[in-house]
Write an enzyme that holds these catalytic residues in place. Structure first.
Site, PDB file in Angstrom:
ATOM      1  N   ILE A 165       0.845  -1.193   0.000  1.00  0.00           N
ATOM      2  CA  ILE A 165       0.000   0.000   0.000  1.00  0.00           C
ATOM      3  C   ILE A 165       0.886   1.251   0.000  1.00  0.00           C
ATOM      4  O   ILE A 165       1.639   1.499   0.941  1.00  0.00           O
ATOM      5  CB  ILE A 165      -0.996  -0.031   1.179  1.00  0.00           C
ATOM      6  N   GLU A 166       0.786   2.027  -1.082  1.00  0.00           N
ATOM      7  CA  GLU A 166       1.647   3.191  -1.258  1.00  0.00           C
ATOM      8  C   GLU A 166       0.896   4.353  -1.897  1.00  0.00           C
ATOM      9  O   GLU A 166      -0.232   4.218  -2.348  1.00  0.00           O
ATOM     10  CB  GLU A 166       2.842   2.824  -2.148  1.00  0.00           C
ATOM     11  N   ASP A 167       1.579   5.485  -1.916  1.00  0.00           N
ATOM     12  CA  ASP A 167       1.123   6.681  -2.614  1.00  0.00           C
ATOM     13  C   ASP A 167      -0.308   7.054  -2.209  1.00  0.00           C
ATOM     14  O   ASP A 167      -0.624   7.122  -1.032  1.00  0.00           O
ATOM     15  CB  ASP A 167       1.277   6.473  -4.126  1.00  0.00           C
TER      16      ASP A 167
END
Length: 346
Positions: free
Chosen positions: A165-167
């Site tokens: 889970i990023e950005d």
């Protein structure tokens, strides 16, 4: 992990986790405080990877770029049994595809998974990454997102799933909660499946957003097997990258212990690390084989849930003019980083 396909051309994907779910400590949400406490004796938390040998050491390989090696060749050269294959993204709606475009069934990705299994190995599939359309954002509810995850699980009869889970998926509180709730549904519908949640970090551990994600997991009663950090692209740190990574892991352990009410031992068994080999996305930041040996010692001492790295694609020296997405940028023998990681057995 950050992906540099058509979006971040200057950054390789950031790398991104484990423990048998049957032996996991079950958190129970507190309605009054919005927190969770472990209801099982921490002493029963078995070392990750014992139920499924090799699962705890599963380096990332990205079959979509970086002149990927044949996974079976890597297996023969290093003894590694598990890979984390990246990335599953949205096809523009709430439907999972490799890189948002390649189908789950009938393509080269499925063929690679079959070849790994035929050689005695297995895979964790990673959903997310830095760039591209994220399922957490494109699926409008937790149940819809869980349905998208389930399609991937069913397509390959997965034993483990990684949510990187990023950005914008990471920064949006509504999406963070959706991911947590979707994973709880997945755990209910797939008894025994191992889940990892992988995120960025500071040298002292998860930032406020990362801590919030962990707290949401605990409050929701998500029995997540591994909360995993990517200790690189720090923007500055003290000491070696190995020392900085240990500092990040200690901060992660403290956050997981606080949120779930685990003992120290149980908290360690529910954290993981996904490093990056060689030169990272930041100028002047390099993760060496010595740093990997520091992480190996830490993992062996504390029986952490996962030791991975980004990526097998990069686990070789660069030739003249070679794309940095396909090599480490440091002097090394082929698969030198993988050979260190595979020594970790949980």
């Amino acid at each position: 992990m950050r992906k540099s396909i058509g979006v971040r051309l200057t950054a390789p994907l950031l790398a991104a986790t484990l423990g048998p779910a049957a032996l996991l400590l079950a958190p129970v949400a507190s309605a009054a405080a919005g927190s969770a406490t472990a209801t099982a004796d921490p002493a029963v938390a078995a070392a990750p990877g014992m139920a499924v040998p090799g699962m705890a050491a599963a380096p990332y390989e990205y079959l979509g770029w970086g002149s990927p090696q044949k996974p079976t060749d890597v297996m023969k050269a290093t003894g590694v049994k598990w890979f984390t294959l990246a990335f599953i993204l949205s096809d523009g709606g709430c439907n999972p595809k490799w890189d948002g475009s390649r189908p789950l069934a009938g393509g080269s990705d499925e063929a690679a998974i079959k070849s790994i299994r035929a050689a005695g190995g297995d895979v964790t599939v990673s959903v997310g990454g830095w760039s591209g359309n994220k399922l957490g954002e494109k699926c409008s509810s937790a149940s819809a997102l869980a349905g998208a995850y389930q399609k991937v699980i069913d397509a390959y009869k997965l034993k483990a799933l990684d949510i990187d889970i990023e950005d914008t998926e990471f920064s949006n509180a509504t999406v963070r909660q959706r991911v947590v709730d979707a994973l709880k549904i997945v755990k209910t519908k797939n008894p025994g499946i191992v889940t990892y949640v992988t995120m960025g970090t500071t040298p002292s551990g998860p930032d406020a957003t990362g801590k919030d994600l962990i707290k949401r997991g605990a409050a929701a009663g998500l029995a997540n097997d591994g909360w995993v950090v990517m200790p690189f692209d720090f923007g500055g740190h003290s000491g070696t990258m190995g020392q900085a990574s240990v500092g990040a892991l200690e901060g992660l352990k403290a956050a997981v212990k606080s949120a779930y009410g685990y003992s120290d031992d149980a908290a360690y068994r529910h954290i993981g690390v996904s490093s990056m080999n060689g030169k990272t996305d930041e100028a002047g930041e390099t993760v060496t084989t010595a740093d990997f040996r520091t992480l190996l010692g830490y993992a062996q001492q504390h029986h952490i849930a996962r030791f991975a790295f980004w990526s097998v694609n990069r686990d070789r020296a660069c030739g003249s003019g070679t794309d940095a997405d396909a090599c480490s940028g440091v002097a090394q023998s082929p698969y030198e980083f993988t050979r260190i990681v595979v020594q970790y057995q949980g």
